[in-house]
Motif scaffolding. Structure first.
Motif, short mmCIF file in Angstrom:
data_model
loop_
_atom_site.label_atom_id
_atom_site.label_comp_id
_atom_site.label_asym_id
_atom_site.label_seq_id
_atom_site.Cartn_x
_atom_site.Cartn_y
_atom_site.Cartn_z
N GLN A 1 42.32 35.76 43.00
CA GLN A 1 41.25 34.72 43.27
C GLN A 1 40.05 35.21 42.15
OE1 GLN A 1 39.39 33.55 46.82
NE2 GLN A 1 38.47 31.93 45.89
N SER A 2 39.51 36.54 42.48
CA SER A 2 38.61 37.17 41.52
C SER A 2 39.00 37.05 39.97
CB SER A 2 38.51 38.58 42.14
OG SER A 2 37.37 39.35 41.14
N GLU A 3 40.34 37.42 39.75
CA GLU A 3 40.71 37.40 38.45
C GLU A 3 40.83 36.02 37.67
OE1 GLU A 3 44.80 38.01 35.66
OE2 GLU A 3 44.79 38.85 37.90
N GLU A 4 40.94 35.05 38.61
CA GLU A 4 40.90 33.61 38.00
C GLU A 4 39.45 33.20 38.00
OE1 GLU A 4 43.33 30.85 40.44
OE2 GLU A 4 44.93 32.27 40.34
N LEU A 5 38.68 33.61 38.64
CA LEU A 5 37.22 33.34 38.50
C LEU A 5 36.62 33.87 37.66
CD1 LEU A 5 36.39 33.49 42.61
CD2 LEU A 5 36.28 31.26 40.84
N LEU A 6 36.62 35.26 37.34
CA LEU A 6 36.29 35.89 36.31
C LEU A 6 36.92 35.29 34.81
CD1 LEU A 6 36.81 39.58 37.32
CD2 LEU A 6 34.69 38.30 36.53
N TRP A 7 37.97 34.92 34.74
CA TRP A 7 38.48 34.06 33.79
C TRP A 7 37.86 33.02 33.14
CZ3 TRP A 7 41.56 34.69 29.50
CH2 TRP A 7 41.84 33.63 28.72
N GLY A 8 37.42 32.24 34.31
CA GLY A 8 36.55 31.09 34.32
C GLY A 8 35.19 31.44 33.80
#
Length: 153
Positions: free
Chosen positions: A41-48
């Motif tokens: 989830q952290s990785e996806e949020l960082l991507w955004g």
């Protein structure tokens, strides 16, 4: 009958503010998710967060940001131009984070490497967000004939 005039919500100022706030909000959520051990989830949020920050800066510079490749190219060129390795390598740092998360999941690496990789991405996002003007900064005209002040850069 619909109007062909742009609305205030689609103005460059509004879009810049939206990109800025979205990048900051997603970065904060990513840091919270990382602290909870929610690495995917952290990785996806960082991507955004990275994409929102990069799009804001690209909008400010009048650069296309409609594809991931165009955005990556712009960020790399900006980092080279400003001699800022965090910005230049922002998307590479995000890839490194994904690799570190995978190694931690497979128990081939320590969790602290994951946090080190996140620090690089966080620094890149913060540096990009700092380049998105706030309401106090004038937005350059899209008209090339319109005179835009040179801020000494």
């Amino acid at each position: 009958m619909t109007s062909s005039r742009p609305t205030a919500a689609s103005s460059p100022e509004a879009r810049l503010a939206r990109y800025r706030s979205q990048a900051v909000r997603l970065l904060d959520s990513a840091q919270t998710a990382m602290a909870r051990g929610q690495w995917n989830q952290s990785e996806e949020l960082l991507w955004g967060s990275l994409v929102a920050a990069a799009r804001g800066v690209a909008l400010w510079h009048g650069e296309p940001s409609d594809s991931d490749d165009a955005l990556r190219d712009f960020v790399r060129r900006l980092g080279d131009q400003e001699r800022d390795r965090y910005i230049r390598d922002a998307f590479d740092h995000l890839s490194a984070l994904a690799d570190a998360a995978e190694r931690v999941r497979e128990r081939r690496s320590r969790v602290d490497y994951l946090f080190l990789a996140m620090d690089d991405v966080t620094e890149a996002v913060e540096r990009l967000v700092a380049r998105i003007p706030s309401g106090e900064s004038p937005v350059p005209s899209a008209d090339p004939d319109h005179s835009v002040p040179d801020f000494g850069r």
